[in-house]
Design a protein around this motif. Structure first.
Motif, PDB file in Angstrom:
ATOM      1  N   ASN A 346       0.917  -0.823   0.277  1.00  0.00           N
ATOM      2  CA  ASN A 346      -0.097  -0.344  -0.201  1.00  0.00           C
ATOM      3  C   ASN A 346       1.434   1.072   0.258  1.00  0.00           C
ATOM      4  OD1 ASN A 346      -2.764  -0.914  -0.065  1.00  0.00           O
ATOM      5  ND2 ASN A 346      -1.706  -2.330   2.269  1.00  0.00           N
ATOM      6  N   GLY A 347       2.288   1.235   0.353  1.00  0.00           N
ATOM      7  CA  GLY A 347       3.138   2.760   0.173  1.00  0.00           C
ATOM      8  C   GLY A 347       4.251   1.736  -0.475  1.00  0.00           C
ATOM      9  N   SER A 348       5.541   3.178  -0.875  1.00  0.00           N
ATOM     10  CA  SER A 348       6.318   2.848  -1.752  1.00  0.00           C
ATOM     11  C   SER A 348       7.247   3.596  -0.864  1.00  0.00           C
ATOM     12  CB  SER A 348       6.352   2.875  -3.314  1.00  0.00           C
ATOM     13  OG  SER A 348       6.015   4.843  -2.997  1.00  0.00           O
ATOM     14  N   GLU A 349       7.359   4.276   0.201  1.00  0.00           N
ATOM     15  CA  GLU A 349       8.310   4.708   0.773  1.00  0.00           C
ATOM     16  C   GLU A 349       8.911   3.909   1.443  1.00  0.00           C
ATOM     17  OE1 GLU A 349       8.200   9.327   2.285  1.00  0.00           O
ATOM     18  OE2 GLU A 349       6.893   9.921   0.126  1.00  0.00           O
ATOM     19  N   ALA A 350      10.122   3.249   1.304  1.00  0.00           N
ATOM     20  CA  ALA A 350      10.694   1.835   1.860  1.00  0.00           C
ATOM     21  C   ALA A 350      12.160   2.256   2.101  1.00  0.00           C
ATOM     22  CB  ALA A 350       9.874   0.620   1.830  1.00  0.00           C
ATOM     23  N   ASP A 351      12.355   2.468   3.010  1.00  0.00           N
ATOM     24  CA  ASP A 351      14.448   3.137   2.449  1.00  0.00           C
ATOM     25  C   ASP A 351      15.210   2.519   3.389  1.00  0.00           C
ATOM     26  OD1 ASP A 351      13.430   4.521   4.570  1.00  0.00           O
ATOM     27  OD2 ASP A 351      14.148   6.700   4.450  1.00  0.00           O
ATOM     28  N   GLY A 352      14.420   1.500   4.461  1.00  0.00           N
ATOM     29  CA  GLY A 352      15.147   0.679   5.446  1.00  0.00           C
ATOM     30  C   GLY A 352      15.496   1.375   6.114  1.00  0.00           C
ATOM     31  N   TRP A 353      15.374   2.117   6.564  1.00  0.00           N
ATOM     32  CA  TRP A 353      15.899   3.489   7.885  1.00  0.00           C
ATOM     33  C   TRP A 353      14.586   3.861   8.522  1.00  0.00           C
ATOM     34  CZ3 TRP A 353      20.500   3.032   9.086  1.00  0.00           C
ATOM     35  CH2 TRP A 353      21.459   3.750   9.963  1.00  0.00           C
ATOM     36  N   MET A 354      13.879   2.224   8.906  1.00  0.00           N
ATOM     37  CA  MET A 354      13.267   2.786   9.813  1.00  0.00           C
ATOM     38  C   MET A 354      13.171   2.913  11.513  1.00  0.00           C
ATOM     39  SD  MET A 354       9.147   0.912   9.899  1.00  0.00           S
ATOM     40  CE  MET A 354       9.523  -0.919   9.650  1.00  0.00           C
ATOM     41  N   HIS A 355      12.647   3.722  11.820  1.00  0.00           N
ATOM     42  CA  HIS A 355      13.395   3.411  13.695  1.00  0.00           C
ATOM     43  C   HIS A 355      11.698   3.726  14.331  1.00  0.00           C
ATOM     44  CE1 HIS A 355      17.537   3.710  12.079  1.00  0.00           C
ATOM     45  NE2 HIS A 355      17.578   3.861  12.973  1.00  0.00           N
ATOM     46  N   ALA A 356      11.837   3.582  15.751  1.00  0.00           N
ATOM     47  CA  ALA A 356      10.759   3.864  16.641  1.00  0.00           C
ATOM     48  C   ALA A 356      11.728   4.080  17.509  1.00  0.00           C
ATOM     49  CB  ALA A 356       9.757   3.028  17.075  1.00  0.00           C
ATOM     50  N   ILE A 357      11.186   4.452  18.990  1.00  0.00           N
ATOM     51  CA  ILE A 357      10.666   4.885  20.486  1.00  0.00           C
ATOM     52  C   ILE A 357      10.355   3.912  20.830  1.00  0.00           C
ATOM     53  CG2 ILE A 357      10.747   5.554  21.885  1.00  0.00           C
ATOM     54  CD1 ILE A 357      11.939   8.635  20.469  1.00  0.00           C
ATOM     55  N   PHE A 358      10.604   3.121  22.036  1.00  0.00           N
ATOM     56  CA  PHE A 358       9.677   1.968  22.404  1.00  0.00           C
ATOM     57  C   PHE A 358       9.637   2.225  23.930  1.00  0.00           C
ATOM     58  CE2 PHE A 358      11.221  -0.221  18.660  1.00  0.00           C
ATOM     59  CZ  PHE A 358      10.455  -0.199  18.702  1.00  0.00           C
ATOM     60  N   HIS A 359       8.534   2.164  24.323  1.00  0.00           N
ATOM     61  CA  HIS A 359       8.281   3.333  25.947  1.00  0.00           C
ATOM     62  C   HIS A 359       7.442   2.721  26.705  1.00  0.00           C
ATOM     63  CE1 HIS A 359       6.489   6.993  27.840  1.00  0.00           C
ATOM     64  NE2 HIS A 359       6.989   6.779  29.015  1.00  0.00           N
ATOM     65  N   TYR A 360       8.063   2.415  28.209  1.00  0.00           N
ATOM     66  CA  TYR A 360       7.621   1.359  29.046  1.00  0.00           C
ATOM     67  C   TYR A 360       7.687   2.078  29.949  1.00  0.00           C
ATOM     68  CZ  TYR A 360       8.984  -1.962  25.463  1.00  0.00           C
ATOM     69  OH  TYR A 360       9.328  -3.008  24.227  1.00  0.00           O
ATOM     70  N   ARG A 361       6.436   1.631  30.744  1.00  0.00           N
ATOM     71  CA  ARG A 361       5.577   2.472  32.273  1.00  0.00           C
ATOM     72  C   ARG A 361       4.673   1.417  33.067  1.00  0.00           C
ATOM     73  NH1 ARG A 361       0.964   4.980  34.429  1.00  0.00           N
ATOM     74  NH2 ARG A 361      -0.264   4.333  32.529  1.00  0.00           N
ATOM     75  N   ASN A 362       5.429   1.404  33.925  1.00  0.00           N
ATOM     76  CA  ASN A 362       5.166   0.609  35.012  1.00  0.00           C
ATOM     77  C   ASN A 362       4.296   1.392  35.546  1.00  0.00           C
ATOM     78  OD1 ASN A 362       4.835  -0.832  37.684  1.00  0.00           O
ATOM     79  ND2 ASN A 362       6.682  -1.411  37.616  1.00  0.00           N
ATOM     80  N   THR A 363       2.371   0.851  35.623  1.00  0.00           N
ATOM     81  CA  THR A 363       1.847   1.751  35.936  1.00  0.00           C
ATOM     82  C   THR A 363       1.075   1.441  37.807  1.00  0.00           C
ATOM     83  OG1 THR A 363       0.041  -0.870  35.585  1.00  0.00           O
ATOM     84  CG2 THR A 363       0.530   0.699  34.126  1.00  0.00           C
ATOM     85  N   VAL A 364       2.525   0.781  38.189  1.00  0.00           N
ATOM     86  CA  VAL A 364       2.416   0.059  39.494  1.00  0.00           C
ATOM     87  C   VAL A 364       2.963   1.028  40.587  1.00  0.00           C
ATOM     88  CG1 VAL A 364       2.843  -1.407  41.504  1.00  0.00           C
ATOM     89  CG2 VAL A 364       2.032  -2.352  39.615  1.00  0.00           C
ATOM     90  N   SER A 365       4.267   1.267  40.056  1.00  0.00           N
ATOM     91  CA  SER A 365       5.172   1.926  40.615  1.00  0.00           C
ATOM     92  C   SER A 365       5.421   3.844  40.134  1.00  0.00           C
ATOM     93  CB  SER A 365       7.133   1.437  40.047  1.00  0.00           C
ATOM     94  OG  SER A 365       7.194   1.601  39.388  1.00  0.00           O
ATOM     95  N   GLY A 366       4.923   3.378  38.464  1.00  0.00           N
ATOM     96  CA  GLY A 366       5.423   5.284  37.818  1.00  0.00           C
ATOM     97  C   GLY A 366       6.414   5.138  37.267  1.00  0.00           C
ATOM     98  N   HIS A 367       6.859   4.326  37.466  1.00  0.00           N
ATOM     99  CA  HIS A 367       8.695   4.015  36.606  1.00  0.00           C
ATOM    100  C   HIS A 367       8.094   3.986  35.329  1.00  0.00           C
ATOM    101  CE1 HIS A 367      10.439   4.335  40.961  1.00  0.00           C
ATOM    102  NE2 HIS A 367      11.555   4.798  39.730  1.00  0.00           N
ATOM    103  N   GLN A 368       9.359   4.922  34.077  1.00  0.00           N
ATOM    104  CA  GLN A 368       9.384   4.625  32.786  1.00  0.00           C
ATOM    105  C   GLN A 368      10.480   4.608  32.348  1.00  0.00           C
ATOM    106  OE1 GLN A 368       6.251   7.756  31.122  1.00  0.00           O
ATOM    107  NE2 GLN A 368       6.191   8.373  32.868  1.00  0.00           N
TER     108      GLN A 368
END
Length: 490
Positions: A346-368
């Motif tokens: 469905n799309g052609s803009e693939a350059d192989g340099w795909m990045h992302a931030i993965f973010h994790y939050r502990n819902t008990v302690s609040g630490h991230q």
């Protein structure tokens, strides 16, 4: 300008990259905040002997306040550098600066890799970041804006022996044109904190910033501090100016299958919220057409969420936990990891340099915590462009050799291993986890099989309970080895 002879590994090939295995590390010891840099003498496995590190600590003003050599044993020994130890050894006051490291006498690998832990006394706040690629770039991206009640600090660390003039470094909101220049001179090798919340008030939570760095910086760190003084630290990544979308990928599906995969854990939903934020990492990347797919620990696809034509400025954090909860609450109990892949249909803009931030939050302690990575092609019998399957030897390689540092003895170390596959590969991995002491000698081992496309979240304390119980103050590391497939670990 030539390096002195005792700084050179290969005297007859001065310009060989092996002579310039260097890196910078953010390094702080102030108040109850400390830093630990850990790595391993992985050059020993390539035949290197009498390896040593030359280290130089620069304070916030760029003054070299300490320099020393660290000789490494002729073993795959752990390397641990504690900021508090350095402070005592050289009788230093508090510092927030950078540690320069130069490896000498090495073989086989010219990249200096490390893990960096930032923590306070008692480990009430703990954050981790890994090594930076040691080249200064024109533009960096992947700097997320803070949430309500948070402060965002960008650490500007000059990587050169010349001053950075005022208004040479600037920030702008991703997708916008206006650049906000940073005033003030940054002296050679100096460290300067920039409070983004004050520099750019009114930033919308969930957006992201580009950093125009003028090649003065080597992948800067940023730090987010919440109202409880909990901190998380991570780094921005190089934004490439030399990439264009690759039309060839559209016709290679039979050869590369899924193609590029960006994989990350989904942590247990009863305690964590797991989020993903796409970060454009090429100046020519205007849109992302991708699929976000969730797999259980056995590699069975559970759900897929298409990301249709996300523009540069439209990328916002997506809570995978909430998406699964909305789709089917039963999915939350079985999920293992997520994968971002280009939607080539469905799309052609693939350059192989795909990045992302993965973010994790502990819902008990609040630490991230958050970390960013880029995509790779995994476990296919062909190589595409410069995509090695392994960092050792020539591609395709198809092997795994991971270093996992152990936390403080009071803490557990959780290891999340993912077996991504662009095309079907071995049905199960044949992985060995080895507990090694500080000198690299094996203390215990644990066999592990991860199904193709699946993952495992492991507690080091549980796996090596007996060995760790016999030595309460064990100092060492975990080696993850597989000779038949490439695994990705968090």
């Amino acid at each position: 300008l030539r390096l002195p002879d005792d700084f050179i590994t290969l005297n007859r090939e001065y310009l060989s990259p092996i002579n310039f295995a260097t890196n910078f590390a953010f390094f702080r010891d102030v108040g109850d905040l400390h830093t630990t840099l850990t790595t391993v003498n992985y050059w020993h496995g390539h035949g290197a002997r009498a390896v040593k590190l030359w280290l130089c600590l620069f304070d916030d003003a760029g003054v070299a306040v300490a320099a020393w050599e660290k000789e490494l044993p002729d073993q795959s020994a752990a390397i641990v550098i504690e900021s508090s130890d350095v402070r005592r050894r050289f009788n230093l006051g508090p510092f927030t600066g950078q540690l320069f490291i130069h490896a000498i006498g090495i073989a086989g690998h010219d990249q200096l890799k490390y893990v960096l832990d930032i923590f306070n006394d008692g480990y009430g706040t703990l954050s981790c970041t890994h090594d930076a690629n040691a080249w200064p770039a024109e533009v960096y991206a992947g700097l997320p804006t803070p949430n309500t009640g948070e402060q965002l600090v960008l650490w500007i660390q000059n990587s050169h022996p010349v001053a950075i003039p005022p208004q040479s470094i600037g920030l702008r909101v991703m997708g916008e044109d206006e650049l906000h220049w940073i005033d003030g001179v940054v002296e050679p090798f100096a460290t300067m904190p920039i409070n983004i919340s004050e520099l750019l008030p009114g930033l919308a939570a969930g957006s992201q910033l580009e950093l125009h760095a003028g090649k003065y910086l080597v992948r800067p760190r940023y730090e987010v501090i919440d109202s409880k003084e909990n901190r998380r630290i991570a780094h921005v990544n190089v934004e490439r100016a030399d990439l264009i979308p690759d039309q060839n990928l559209l016709g290679l599906k039979d050869l590369v299958g899924k193609g590029y995969i960006l994989a990350a854990p989904i942590l247990p939903a009863n305690q964590y919220d797991s989020k993903v934020l796409w970060t454009p990492m090429a100046t020519t990347q205007n849109q992302l057409v991708a699929n976000l797919t969730v797999f259980d620990r056995e590699g069975i696809e559970m759900a897929s969420f298409p990301l249709r034509f996300l523009d540069r400025g439209e990328a916002i954090p997506i809570s995978v936990t909430e998406c699964l909860r909305s789709a089917n609450s039963e999915l939350l109990e079985h999920c293992g990891h997520m994968e971002l892949t280009y939607d080539l249909a469905n799309g052609s803009e693939a350059d192989g340099w795909m990045h992302a931030i993965f973010h994790y939050r502990n819902t008990v302690s609040g630490h991230q915590a958050e970390t960013s990575f880029g995509s790779h092609m995994f476990n296919i019998p062909v190589t595409y462009k410069d995509q090695p399957q392994s960092y050792t030897g020539k591609p395709p390689g198809l092997s795994t050799r991971l270093y996992v540092r152990l936390g403080h003895p009071k803490l557990d170390t959780l290891l999340h291993l993912i077996y991504p596959a662009s095309m079907p590969w071995l049905e199960k991995s044949n992985t060995i986890l080895s507990l090694k002491d500080g000198l690299g000698r094996e203390v215990a081992s644990h066999p592990l099989q991860v199904p193709c496309g699946g993952s495992r979240m492991l507690s080091v304390r549980e796996i090596f309970k007996t060995a760790l119980a016999e030595n309460k103050n064990f100092s060492g590391y975990i080696s993850v080895r597989d000779v038949g497939c490439r695994l990705f670990g968090y």
